[in-house]
Each structure stands twice: as structure tokens, then as C-alpha cells.
Design a protein around this motif. Structure first.
Motif, PDB file in Angstrom:
ATOM      1  N   ARG A 265       4.460  13.192  -7.629  1.00  0.00           N
ATOM      2  CA  ARG A 265       4.030  14.101  -8.696  1.00  0.00           C
ATOM      3  C   ARG A 265       4.649  13.696 -10.032  1.00  0.00           C
ATOM      4  NH1 ARG A 265       5.130  20.525  -8.546  1.00  0.00           N
ATOM      5  NH2 ARG A 265       7.265  19.737  -8.413  1.00  0.00           N
ATOM      6  N   SER A 266       5.923  13.295 -10.012  1.00  0.00           N
ATOM      7  CA  SER A 266       6.578  12.889 -11.260  1.00  0.00           C
ATOM      8  C   SER A 266       5.901  11.655 -11.858  1.00  0.00           C
ATOM      9  CB  SER A 266       8.054  12.561 -11.017  1.00  0.00           C
ATOM     10  OG  SER A 266       8.733  13.700 -10.618  1.00  0.00           O
ATOM     11  N   SER A 267       5.569  10.676 -10.987  1.00  0.00           N
ATOM     12  CA  SER A 267       4.896   9.478 -11.496  1.00  0.00           C
ATOM     13  C   SER A 267       3.574   9.848 -12.140  1.00  0.00           C
ATOM     14  CB  SER A 267       4.580   8.489 -10.371  1.00  0.00           C
ATOM     15  OG  SER A 267       5.723   8.154  -9.678  1.00  0.00           O
ATOM     16  N   LEU A 268       2.805  10.680 -11.427  1.00  0.00           N
ATOM     17  CA  LEU A 268       1.478  11.054 -11.935  1.00  0.00           C
ATOM     18  C   LEU A 268       1.606  11.842 -13.241  1.00  0.00           C
ATOM     19  CD1 LEU A 268      -0.068  11.899  -8.478  1.00  0.00           C
ATOM     20  CD2 LEU A 268      -1.047  10.256 -10.102  1.00  0.00           C
ATOM     21  N   ALA A 269       2.639  12.693 -13.323  1.00  0.00           N
ATOM     22  CA  ALA A 269       2.819  13.490 -14.543  1.00  0.00           C
ATOM     23  C   ALA A 269       3.128  12.586 -15.731  1.00  0.00           C
ATOM     24  CB  ALA A 269       3.938  14.513 -14.339  1.00  0.00           C
ATOM     25  N   ARG A 270       3.749  11.431 -15.458  1.00  0.00           N
ATOM     26  CA  ARG A 270       4.039  10.466 -16.539  1.00  0.00           C
ATOM     27  C   ARG A 270       2.858   9.532 -16.784  1.00  0.00           C
ATOM     28  NH1 ARG A 270       9.262  10.081 -13.815  1.00  0.00           N
ATOM     29  NH2 ARG A 270       8.460   8.300 -12.669  1.00  0.00           N
TER      30      ARG A 270
ATOM     31  N   ALA B  29       0.886   5.505 -11.520  1.00  0.00           N
ATOM     32  CA  ALA B  29       0.321   5.610 -10.165  1.00  0.00           C
ATOM     33  C   ALA B  29       1.449   5.895  -9.173  1.00  0.00           C
ATOM     34  CB  ALA B  29      -0.364   4.312  -9.799  1.00  0.00           C
ATOM     35  N   PRO B  30       1.165   6.686  -8.120  1.00  0.00           N
ATOM     36  CA  PRO B  30       2.162   6.832  -7.054  1.00  0.00           C
ATOM     37  C   PRO B  30       2.381   5.483  -6.379  1.00  0.00           C
ATOM     38  CG  PRO B  30       0.299   8.362  -6.757  1.00  0.00           C
ATOM     39  CD  PRO B  30      -0.075   7.427  -7.854  1.00  0.00           C
ATOM     40  N   ARG B  31       3.650   5.157  -6.123  1.00  0.00           N
ATOM     41  CA  ARG B  31       3.982   3.885  -5.457  1.00  0.00           C
ATOM     42  C   ARG B  31       4.251   4.165  -3.990  1.00  0.00           C
ATOM     43  NH1 ARG B  31       5.139  -0.292  -8.589  1.00  0.00           N
ATOM     44  NH2 ARG B  31       6.718  -1.152  -7.173  1.00  0.00           N
ATOM     45  N   VAL B  32       3.337   3.682  -3.143  1.00  0.00           N
ATOM     46  CA  VAL B  32       3.391   3.960  -1.709  1.00  0.00           C
ATOM     47  C   VAL B  32       4.096   2.812  -1.003  1.00  0.00           C
ATOM     48  CG1 VAL B  32       1.998   4.341   0.352  1.00  0.00           C
ATOM     49  CG2 VAL B  32       1.242   5.264  -1.856  1.00  0.00           C
ATOM     50  N   PHE B  33       5.183   3.104  -0.309  1.00  0.00           N
ATOM     51  CA  PHE B  33       5.942   2.061   0.395  1.00  0.00           C
ATOM     52  C   PHE B  33       5.251   1.688   1.707  1.00  0.00           C
ATOM     53  CE2 PHE B  33      10.039   3.938  -1.635  1.00  0.00           C
ATOM     54  CZ  PHE B  33       9.695   3.380  -2.847  1.00  0.00           C
ATOM     55  N   GLU B  34       5.748   0.598   2.310  1.00  0.00           N
ATOM     56  CA  GLU B  34       5.174   0.027   3.532  1.00  0.00           C
ATOM     57  C   GLU B  34       3.675  -0.178   3.293  1.00  0.00           C
ATOM     58  OE1 GLU B  34       6.715   1.903   7.095  1.00  0.00           O
ATOM     59  OE2 GLU B  34       8.665   2.212   6.176  1.00  0.00           O
ATOM     60  N   ASP B  35       2.835   0.184   4.270  1.00  0.00           N
ATOM     61  CA  ASP B  35       1.397   0.005   4.044  1.00  0.00           C
ATOM     62  C   ASP B  35       0.688   1.336   3.841  1.00  0.00           C
ATOM     63  OD1 ASP B  35       1.639   1.070   6.505  1.00  0.00           O
ATOM     64  OD2 ASP B  35       0.626  -0.544   7.604  1.00  0.00           O
ATOM     65  N   GLY B  36       1.480   2.408   3.729  1.00  0.00           N
ATOM     66  CA  GLY B  36       0.901   3.731   3.470  1.00  0.00           C
ATOM     67  C   GLY B  36       0.429   4.444   4.719  1.00  0.00           C
ATOM     68  N   ALA B  37       0.522   3.786   5.883  1.00  0.00           N
ATOM     69  CA  ALA B  37       0.000   4.414   7.110  1.00  0.00           C
ATOM     70  C   ALA B  37       1.080   5.205   7.855  1.00  0.00           C
ATOM     71  CB  ALA B  37      -0.599   3.355   8.029  1.00  0.00           C
TER      72      ALA B  37
ATOM     73  N   ALA C 139      -3.063  12.278  -6.335  1.00  0.00           N
ATOM     74  CA  ALA C 139      -3.649  11.575  -7.488  1.00  0.00           C
ATOM     75  C   ALA C 139      -4.979  12.244  -7.882  1.00  0.00           C
ATOM     76  CB  ALA C 139      -3.856  10.098  -7.162  1.00  0.00           C
ATOM     77  N   ARG C 140      -5.771  12.588  -6.858  1.00  0.00           N
ATOM     78  CA  ARG C 140      -7.036  13.279  -7.128  1.00  0.00           C
ATOM     79  C   ARG C 140      -6.771  14.629  -7.777  1.00  0.00           C
ATOM     80  NH1 ARG C 140      -8.892  11.491  -2.304  1.00  0.00           N
ATOM     81  NH2 ARG C 140      -8.130  13.361  -1.240  1.00  0.00           N
ATOM     82  N   ALA C 141      -5.837  15.400  -7.179  1.00  0.00           N
ATOM     83  CA  ALA C 141      -5.573  16.755  -7.666  1.00  0.00           C
ATOM     84  C   ALA C 141      -5.065  16.729  -9.108  1.00  0.00           C
ATOM     85  CB  ALA C 141      -4.561  17.454  -6.759  1.00  0.00           C
TER      86      ALA C 141
ATOM     87  N   PRO D  90      -4.098   7.995 -11.823  1.00  0.00           N
ATOM     88  CA  PRO D  90      -4.525   6.704 -11.274  1.00  0.00           C
ATOM     89  C   PRO D  90      -4.369   6.623  -9.760  1.00  0.00           C
ATOM     90  CG  PRO D  90      -2.466   6.491 -12.510  1.00  0.00           C
ATOM     91  CD  PRO D  90      -2.924   7.905 -12.681  1.00  0.00           C
ATOM     92  N   GLU D  91      -5.160   5.771  -9.152  1.00  0.00           N
ATOM     93  CA  GLU D  91      -5.095   5.523  -7.702  1.00  0.00           C
ATOM     94  C   GLU D  91      -3.704   5.049  -7.308  1.00  0.00           C
ATOM     95  OE1 GLU D  91      -7.945   4.903  -5.189  1.00  0.00           O
ATOM     96  OE2 GLU D  91      -8.583   6.569  -6.486  1.00  0.00           O
ATOM     97  N   PRO D  92      -3.240   5.414  -6.116  1.00  0.00           N
ATOM     98  CA  PRO D  92      -1.927   4.940  -5.661  1.00  0.00           C
ATOM     99  C   PRO D  92      -1.877   3.417  -5.542  1.00  0.00           C
ATOM    100  CG  PRO D  92      -2.810   6.631  -4.187  1.00  0.00           C
ATOM    101  CD  PRO D  92      -3.902   6.307  -5.153  1.00  0.00           C
ATOM    102  N   ILE D  93      -0.659   2.868  -5.701  1.00  0.00           N
ATOM    103  CA  ILE D  93      -0.423   1.443  -5.448  1.00  0.00           C
ATOM    104  C   ILE D  93       0.372   1.327  -4.158  1.00  0.00           C
ATOM    105  CG2 ILE D  93       0.764  -0.626  -6.285  1.00  0.00           C
ATOM    106  CD1 ILE D  93       0.500   0.621  -9.129  1.00  0.00           C
ATOM    107  N   VAL D  94      -0.147   0.558  -3.214  1.00  0.00           N
ATOM    108  CA  VAL D  94       0.584   0.320  -1.962  1.00  0.00           C
ATOM    109  C   VAL D  94       1.447  -0.916  -2.184  1.00  0.00           C
ATOM    110  CG1 VAL D  94       0.395  -0.166   0.501  1.00  0.00           C
ATOM    111  CG2 VAL D  94      -1.252   1.378  -0.606  1.00  0.00           C
TER     112      VAL D  94
END
Ligand code: UD1
Length: 369
Positions: free
Chosen positions: A227-232, A235-243, A294-296, A300-304
Motif C-alpha cells: 500500500r505504501s508503494s502504491l500510495a507513492r 509498483a508493489p515489489r513481489v518477492f520470489e515468483d509471487g506464488a 494495485a487495482r483497488a 501500476p501493475e506489480p513487479i515480480v
């Protein structure tokens, strides 16, 4: 009932206070307002008797426990932390704090305790192999993680495993310092119950999110970080492969489970402690959470990224069937509704001063590529 909520000025404790006041309980809060969790300006919740002090201080505890019927022990140092230099403070805050509380409960002859524990006590949790047999994977190696092999493997065959839901009787296997302090808290609560005839509910929270979630500290949960990333505008930074799988449970549902557990305590035999998983019952991947937020927030779309944090478990999802059956409790907030509210709520800016640099520190010291 007169209730004491330790950590009642915090994210989860504050919600327990709100629901307890709403239903007409008398509420006392014990909170140290520690600076790494709270902004200096934080106000104690309205409508409660506020005791400012540390849960490790016996004199403060004796004052806070006078005339109390049940205690909700929510005060703790949470999260994965930065590195091993955090270990002494985790142990001092969580283990010593709970030992002092147990001793003070005995002195005050208070017999009901609801403890904020965590799913982290299960470590990697439960898995099945291709034949459907239960398997316990070894910790993931740095070599595997560096190579992007994120799924835990069967220790015998080396084949990937399918995650399963853990229940309260599954093996406990804490894999980081925070996790072992939560397990120690559970054991202390059990020891207290046995030696005093008291009753304890050990609530193993899943990943809790909600409007006042702390942000931008090394101890913040992933939803607040996204949420903090999106507020700035980032994009949210998703670790590993996001799964990686989690169960994101709304703070109001967790607070509801606390009150339901306190109400059910008298049905337990004296001298016992019973564990309950507290989750929404819905499995969500971290990638899905990032995309949903990100949608809500229209961001921007998340980065994995493929980064990882040593000490993170891959999947941890539990069955909350016992809490539903025995506590007369059910989660009410659907993730989509919770995220919509979360997206538009003001973050708790506690400890936000210096949040940027702290975040950078976490990325450089705690995360590997
Ligand atoms: C969380 C809690 C822990 C609680 C447990 C219950 C925090 C910090 N940790 O641990 O206290 O007991 O749930 O199950 O609240 N991630 C990203 N990007 C980021 C940060 C994290 O992708 O910027 C990933 C992590 O690698 C991990 C997942 O998100 O796979 C969840 O991380 P986190 O929110 O820290 O929670 P848990 O480790 O599950």
C-alpha cells in the motif's frame, strides 16, 4: 467483564479494544507506546482506562491487573525484523514480557488469558507428495533460492510438494527468532495455566491486515508495504515468483476471534491452554494480493522481482475449522471488501518518520537476489 488489553494502543489490540467497548465491556489498556511502533503523538484509545508502561515491569502489571476478569496479551514485537541483531529485543519483549505477565496473573489470581500467537509457529507447514502422503520439507537452501527454485521439495525424492492446510495438532517448527518467541509465549501460557488452574486460548493469527496497519518499518507486513508503494505511485515489489500462499485475515475478524475466545474460555477444563488458528479460510498468493491492491488503488501493475528473504516460509495456510466449531466465531470480511477499505484508509503513520531509509535498509540487508 473488566478486560485488560496489553498492546491496546496497537494495530490488533486497538481493534480488540474497539469491539470490547462496543459490546459494553469495561476496558483497561496497558501499552508502552514504544517508539519503534508508535508515533510520539499516538493517543490512547478513548473510553478506556490507560496504563502507560512496559509489560516487563512487575509493578506496572500489578496495577494493570487489579480487578480484571480476562487478559488479552497483544503486546509484542512483531514481524521478521532486520537481522539477528534484532534477536535479543524479540526475546526480551516477547518471552520475558509474557513470563512477567504469567507471574503477575498468578499474583493477581486472574484466571483467563487470550494470547496473540501466530501461524509462524508451524514453520513451513504441511505438504503432501504426489501420492498424497504428508511430508515435512527441509528449509529451503540459499542455492535453491538463488536459482529461483522456491517450492519446497520432498527431502527424500527431491520432487516438489503440494501445500496443505495445517491444523492445530500439526508439528510446530519455528524457523526464525520471532517465531520461536511466539512458541515460547504459548508454552509460558500453558505452564501458567497448569500451575494456577487458569485457562488460556492461544490464537495463531494468519497474516492480519486492516486500516491502521503500521507501515514502512522493517516489521511491517506485506499488505502495508504494498500500500505504501502504491500510495507513492510505485509498483508493489513481489518477492520470489509471487506464488507463495498466505491467508490474509481482516483485523476486525481477528479482534472478534479474541472476544469469542474469551467468552469460550470457561468451557475449557481448568489448567489447560488450547490453540486456535485464526484465518479467513481463503488462500491467496502474494502476487494476487499485490494485483488486487494495485487495482483497488488504481496503481501500476506489480513487479515480480525474484528477490527473497532468508527465513521466509514459502506457503503457510491453515484450517480455522476449530475456531469456527468451538468459539462460535466466523470471519465476516471478504478480501475484496477488506482490500477496498484498506486501499482508501489512512495508513497508521506511526514510526513513519524515517520509514524510507528503514525500508532501504531492509532491502539491502535482509533481501537477497
Ligand atoms: C506474517 C507476519 C508475522 C505473522 C505471520 C502469520 C509481518 C511482518 N509478519 O509473516 O508476524 O506472524 O504473518 O502468518 O507482519 N513480500 C513481498 N514483498 C515485500 C515484502 C514481503 O513479496 O515487499 C512477501 C514475503 O517474501 C512473503 C510474503 O510477502 O513471502 C509475506 O510477508 P510478510 O507480510 O512479511 O508476512 P509473513 O512472513 O507471512
Amino acid at each position: 467483564m473488566t478486560l485488560l488489553v496489553t498492546g491496546g494502543a496497537g494495530f490488533i489490540g486497538g481493534e480488540v479494544v474497539r469491539l470490547a467497548l462496543e459490546r459494553g465491556d469495561a476496558v483497561r489498556v496497558l501499552d508502552s507506546l514504544r517508539a519503534d511502533v508508535h508515533a510520539a503523538s499516538v493517543a490512547p484509545p478513548d473510553g478506556v482506562e490507560f496504563v502507560h508502561g512496559d509489560v516487563r515491569d512487575p509493578a506496572v502489571l500489578d496495577r494493570a491487573l487489579a480487578g480484571v476478569d480476562a487478559v488479552f496479551h497483544e503486546a509484542a514485537k512483531v514481524g521478521l525484523g532486520v537481522d539477528l541483531q534484532d534477536a535479543p529485543d524479540y526475546v526480551a519483549s516477547n518471552v520475558l514480557g509474557t513470563a512477567e505477565l504469567a507471574a503477575a496473573l498468578a499474583r493477581a489470581r486472574v484466571g483467563r488469558l487470550v494470547l496473540a500467537s501466530s501461524m509462524v509457529v508451524y514453520g513451513e507447514g504441511a505438504y503432501r507428495d504426489a501420492e498424497g502422503r504428508r511430508r515435512r520439507p527441509a528449509a529451503r537452501t540459499v542455492a535453491d533460492l538463488d536459482a529461483g527454485r522456491f517450492e519446497p521439495r520432498d527431502p527424500e525424492t527431491g520432487h516438489p510438494l503440494e501445500p496443505d492446510l495445517v491444523d492445530e495438532d500439526d508439528v510446530l517448527d519455528p524457523r526464525n527468532v520471532y517465531a520461536l518467541t511466539k512458541l515460547a509465549q504459548e508454552h509460558l501460557a500453558s505452564a501458567w495455566a497448569r500451575s494456577t488452574g487458569g485457562r488460556a486460548a492461544l490464537l495463531r493469527y494468519h497474516n492480519v491486515y486492516g486500516p491502521r496497519m503500521p507501515r514502512d518499518t522493517p516489521y511491517a507486513g506485506v499488505a502495508a508495504i504494498f500500500r505504501s508503494s502504491l500510495a507513492r505511485g510505485g509498483a508493489p515489489r513481489v518477492f520470489e515468483d509471487g506464488a507463495q500462499r498466505r491467508d490474509f485475515v481482516h483485523v476486525t475478524d481477528v479482534a472478534g476471534a479474541n472476544l469469542a475466545a474469551a467468552d469460550a474460555l470457561d468451557e475449557l477444563p481448568g489448567g489447560t491452554a488450547r490453540a486456535f488458528n485464526v484465518g479467513s479460510g481463503v488462500v491467496t498468493t502474494v502476487g494476487e494480493l499485490a494485483a488486487g491492491l494495485a487495482r483497488a488503488m488504481g496503481g501500476p501493475e506489480p513487479i515480480v522481482t525474484g528477490e527473497y528473504r532468508l527465513g521466509d516460509v514459502r506457503h503457510i495456510t491453515a484450517s480455522s475449522a476449530r475456531a469456527r466449531a468451538e468459539l462460535d466465531w466466523a470471519p465476516r470480511v471478504a478480501l475484496a471488501d477488506g482490500l477496498a477499505e484498506f486501499a482508501s484508509a489512512e495508513a497508521d503513520s506511526s514510526a513513519a518518520d524515517g520509514g524510507g531509509p528503514e525500508q532501504g535498509r531492509l532491502a539491502s540487508e535482509g533481501v537477497a537476489r
